[in-house]
Design a protein around this motif. Structure first.
Motif, PDB file in Angstrom:
ATOM      1  N   GLY A 170       0.817  -1.205   0.000  1.00  0.00           N
ATOM      2  CA  GLY A 170       0.000   0.000   0.000  1.00  0.00           C
ATOM      3  C   GLY A 170       0.852   1.257   0.000  1.00  0.00           C
ATOM      4  N   GLY A 171       0.189   2.405  -0.133  1.00  0.00           N
ATOM      5  CA  GLY A 171       0.921   3.659  -0.120  1.00  0.00           C
ATOM      6  C   GLY A 171       0.095   4.780  -0.703  1.00  0.00           C
ATOM      7  N   TYR A 178     -10.644  -7.342   0.118  1.00  0.00           N
ATOM      8  CA  TYR A 178     -11.742  -6.467   0.489  1.00  0.00           C
ATOM      9  C   TYR A 178     -11.146  -5.102   0.804  1.00  0.00           C
ATOM     10  CZ  TYR A 178     -14.678 -10.632   1.065  1.00  0.00           C
ATOM     11  OH  TYR A 178     -15.391 -11.786   0.852  1.00  0.00           O
ATOM     12  N   ARG A 179     -12.010  -4.109   0.891  1.00  0.00           N
ATOM     13  CA  ARG A 179     -11.532  -2.795   1.298  1.00  0.00           C
ATOM     14  C   ARG A 179     -12.574  -2.102   2.168  1.00  0.00           C
ATOM     15  NH1 ARG A 179     -11.748   0.651  -4.414  1.00  0.00           N
ATOM     16  NH2 ARG A 179     -13.974   1.182  -4.343  1.00  0.00           N
ATOM     17  N   GLN A 180     -12.065  -1.163   2.958  1.00  0.00           N
ATOM     18  CA  GLN A 180     -12.959  -0.402   3.832  1.00  0.00           C
ATOM     19  C   GLN A 180     -12.486   1.044   3.865  1.00  0.00           C
ATOM     20  OE1 GLN A 180     -13.393  -1.978   7.803  1.00  0.00           O
ATOM     21  NE2 GLN A 180     -15.333  -0.921   8.076  1.00  0.00           N
ATOM     22  N   ALA A 181     -13.346   1.918   3.386  1.00  0.00           N
ATOM     23  CA  ALA A 181     -13.070   3.350   3.430  1.00  0.00           C
ATOM     24  C   ALA A 181     -13.622   3.912   4.740  1.00  0.00           C
ATOM     25  CB  ALA A 181     -13.715   4.038   2.236  1.00  0.00           C
ATOM     26  N   PRO A 182     -13.130   5.058   5.184  1.00  0.00           N
ATOM     27  CA  PRO A 182     -13.605   5.648   6.443  1.00  0.00           C
ATOM     28  C   PRO A 182     -15.114   5.847   6.429  1.00  0.00           C
ATOM     29  CG  PRO A 182     -11.647   6.778   5.694  1.00  0.00           C
ATOM     30  CD  PRO A 182     -12.032   5.850   4.593  1.00  0.00           C
ATOM     31  N   GLY A 183     -15.762   5.359   7.468  1.00  0.00           N
ATOM     32  CA  GLY A 183     -17.196   5.515   7.580  1.00  0.00           C
ATOM     33  C   GLY A 183     -18.017   4.600   6.698  1.00  0.00           C
ATOM     34  N   GLN A 184     -17.337   3.696   5.994  1.00  0.00           N
ATOM     35  CA  GLN A 184     -18.041   2.790   5.088  1.00  0.00           C
ATOM     36  C   GLN A 184     -17.899   1.346   5.559  1.00  0.00           C
ATOM     37  OE1 GLN A 184     -19.818   4.039   2.423  1.00  0.00           O
ATOM     38  NE2 GLN A 184     -19.202   6.040   3.239  1.00  0.00           N
ATOM     39  N   GLN A 185     -18.770   0.495   5.042  1.00  0.00           N
ATOM     40  CA  GLN A 185     -18.668  -0.927   5.345  1.00  0.00           C
ATOM     41  C   GLN A 185     -17.571  -1.561   4.498  1.00  0.00           C
ATOM     42  OE1 GLN A 185     -22.610  -2.619   4.795  1.00  0.00           O
ATOM     43  NE2 GLN A 185     -23.044  -2.356   6.964  1.00  0.00           N
ATOM     44  N   ARG A 186     -17.035  -2.638   5.015  1.00  0.00           N
ATOM     45  CA  ARG A 186     -16.051  -3.385   4.253  1.00  0.00           C
ATOM     46  C   ARG A 186     -16.742  -4.010   3.040  1.00  0.00           C
ATOM     47  NH1 ARG A 186     -11.796  -6.878   7.651  1.00  0.00           N
ATOM     48  NH2 ARG A 186     -11.833  -4.853   8.713  1.00  0.00           N
ATOM     49  N   VAL A 198      -8.530   1.167   3.344  1.00  0.00           N
ATOM     50  CA  VAL A 198      -7.655   0.109   3.851  1.00  0.00           C
ATOM     51  C   VAL A 198      -8.046  -1.172   3.131  1.00  0.00           C
ATOM     52  CG1 VAL A 198      -6.883  -1.197   5.846  1.00  0.00           C
ATOM     53  CG2 VAL A 198      -7.434   1.241   6.084  1.00  0.00           C
ATOM     54  N   TYR A 199      -7.070  -1.815   2.548  1.00  0.00           N
ATOM     55  CA  TYR A 199      -7.308  -3.041   1.794  1.00  0.00           C
ATOM     56  C   TYR A 199      -6.907  -4.241   2.648  1.00  0.00           C
ATOM     57  CZ  TYR A 199      -8.399  -0.431  -2.400  1.00  0.00           C
ATOM     58  OH  TYR A 199      -9.020   0.378  -3.309  1.00  0.00           O
ATOM     59  N   TYR A 200      -7.825  -5.191   2.736  1.00  0.00           N
ATOM     60  CA  TYR A 200      -7.628  -6.368   3.580  1.00  0.00           C
ATOM     61  C   TYR A 200      -7.610  -7.633   2.736  1.00  0.00           C
ATOM     62  CZ  TYR A 200      -8.996  -3.347   7.485  1.00  0.00           C
ATOM     63  OH  TYR A 200      -9.074  -2.338   8.417  1.00  0.00           O
ATOM     64  N   CYS A 201      -6.691  -8.494   3.061  1.00  0.00           N
ATOM     65  CA  CYS A 201      -6.663  -9.829   2.478  1.00  0.00           C
ATOM     66  C   CYS A 201      -7.564 -10.742   3.317  1.00  0.00           C
ATOM     67  CB  CYS A 201      -5.236 -10.350   2.485  1.00  0.00           C
ATOM     68  SG  CYS A 201      -5.024 -11.971   1.733  1.00  0.00           S
ATOM     69  N   ASN A 202      -8.279 -11.621   2.642  1.00  0.00           N
ATOM     70  CA  ASN A 202      -9.200 -12.533   3.329  1.00  0.00           C
ATOM     71  C   ASN A 202      -9.040 -13.934   2.773  1.00  0.00           C
ATOM     72  OD1 ASN A 202     -12.062 -13.942   2.847  1.00  0.00           O
ATOM     73  ND2 ASN A 202     -12.087 -12.912   4.840  1.00  0.00           N
ATOM     74  N   ALA A 203      -9.072 -14.901   3.639  1.00  0.00           N
ATOM     75  CA  ALA A 203      -9.042 -16.295   3.198  1.00  0.00           C
ATOM     76  C   ALA A 203     -10.065 -17.081   4.004  1.00  0.00           C
ATOM     77  CB  ALA A 203      -7.653 -16.898   3.378  1.00  0.00           C
ATOM     78  N   LYS A 204     -10.780 -17.946   3.323  1.00  0.00           N
ATOM     79  CA  LYS A 204     -11.717 -18.841   3.980  1.00  0.00           C
ATOM     80  C   LYS A 204     -11.267 -20.264   3.699  1.00  0.00           C
ATOM     81  CE  LYS A 204     -15.465 -15.585   3.102  1.00  0.00           C
ATOM     82  NZ  LYS A 204     -14.733 -14.787   2.102  1.00  0.00           N
ATOM     83  N   TYR A 259     -10.135 -15.933   7.855  1.00  0.00           N
ATOM     84  CA  TYR A 259      -8.926 -15.245   8.299  1.00  0.00           C
ATOM     85  C   TYR A 259      -8.811 -13.904   7.592  1.00  0.00           C
ATOM     86  CZ  TYR A 259      -7.821 -19.965   9.818  1.00  0.00           C
ATOM     87  OH  TYR A 259      -7.875 -21.196  10.409  1.00  0.00           O
ATOM     88  N   TRP A 260      -8.330 -12.923   8.345  1.00  0.00           N
ATOM     89  CA  TRP A 260      -8.113 -11.577   7.804  1.00  0.00           C
ATOM     90  C   TRP A 260      -6.676 -11.140   8.070  1.00  0.00           C
ATOM     91  CZ3 TRP A 260     -11.704  -9.049   4.956  1.00  0.00           C
ATOM     92  CH2 TRP A 260     -13.031  -9.449   5.071  1.00  0.00           C
ATOM     93  N   GLY A 261      -6.143 -10.385   7.140  1.00  0.00           N
ATOM     94  CA  GLY A 261      -4.875  -9.720   7.381  1.00  0.00           C
ATOM     95  C   GLY A 261      -5.101  -8.440   8.161  1.00  0.00           C
ATOM     96  N   GLN A 262      -4.006  -7.747   8.446  1.00  0.00           N
ATOM     97  CA  GLN A 262      -4.097  -6.534   9.258  1.00  0.00           C
ATOM     98  C   GLN A 262      -4.485  -5.315   8.440  1.00  0.00           C
ATOM     99  OE1 GLN A 262      -1.308  -7.682   8.012  1.00  0.00           O
ATOM    100  NE2 GLN A 262      -0.230  -5.885   7.199  1.00  0.00           N
ATOM    101  N   GLY A 263      -4.427  -5.448   7.125  1.00  0.00           N
ATOM    102  CA  GLY A 263      -4.802  -4.351   6.243  1.00  0.00           C
ATOM    103  C   GLY A 263      -3.615  -3.506   5.815  1.00  0.00           C
ATOM    104  N   THR A 264      -3.739  -2.924   4.643  1.00  0.00           N
ATOM    105  CA  THR A 264      -2.718  -2.002   4.149  1.00  0.00           C
ATOM    106  C   THR A 264      -3.422  -0.782   3.563  1.00  0.00           C
ATOM    107  OG1 THR A 264      -0.758  -1.785   2.737  1.00  0.00           O
ATOM    108  CG2 THR A 264      -2.561  -3.131   1.861  1.00  0.00           C
ATOM    109  N   GLN A 265      -2.940   0.396   3.902  1.00  0.00           N
ATOM    110  CA  GLN A 265      -3.603   1.633   3.502  1.00  0.00           C
ATOM    111  C   GLN A 265      -3.234   1.999   2.069  1.00  0.00           C
ATOM    112  OE1 GLN A 265      -5.715   3.988   5.411  1.00  0.00           O
ATOM    113  NE2 GLN A 265      -6.014   4.600   3.275  1.00  0.00           N
ATOM    114  N   VAL A 266      -4.243   2.314   1.300  1.00  0.00           N
ATOM    115  CA  VAL A 266      -4.057   2.856  -0.048  1.00  0.00           C
ATOM    116  C   VAL A 266      -4.700   4.235  -0.079  1.00  0.00           C
ATOM    117  CG1 VAL A 266      -4.681   2.633  -2.480  1.00  0.00           C
ATOM    118  CG2 VAL A 266      -3.962   0.616  -1.179  1.00  0.00           C
TER     119      VAL A 266
END
Length: 118
Positions: free
Chosen positions: A9-10, A37-45, A92-98, A107-114
């Motif tokens: 991210g960056g 997945y991603r989650q913007a401020p104030g928005q749902q993932r 924030v972009y999150y990696c997800n695995a089921k 499982y979720w990652g910690q997220g990386t900001q874009v």
């Protein structure tokens, strides 16, 4: 236990590109699906892109033609190539695995900001 670690991210200008990586480690078996997945401020993932249980790929409409998901099974890594980035892609972009039967282990990652801004 499975650990997912995102990177890549960056801050980028509109129209630019980034590539996110998600490295999975631990006891990895019976992957049901895996993606981003991603989650913007104030928005749902929300779903961005995913490898489905059937092996195909699904993309959210808002990234079709701009983002590409890929994977390297030997490295247990999933990538998200993001092109033609827009300010509204900022999140924030999150990696997800089921894993397991019908993906019951999530499982979720910690997220990386874009951030996309001029």
């Amino acid at each position: 236990q499975v650990h997912l670690v995102e990177s890549g991210g960056g801050l980028v200008q509109p129209g630019g590109s980034l590539r996110l990586s998600c490295a999975a480690s631990g006891i990895i078996s019976s992957v049901y699906d895996m993606g981003w997945y991603r989650q913007a401020p104030g928005q749902q993932r929300e779903l961005v892109a995913i490898f489905t249980s059937g092996g195909s790929t699904n993309y959210a409409d808002f990234v079709k033609g701009r983002f590409t998901i890929s994977r390297d099974n030997a490295k247990n890594t999933v990538y998200l190539q993001m092109n033609i980035l827009k300010p509204e892609d900022t999140a924030v972009y999150y990696c997800n695995a089921k894993m397991g039967l019908l993906g019951k282990y999530v499982y979720w990652g910690q997220g990386t900001q874009v951030a996309v801004s001029s």
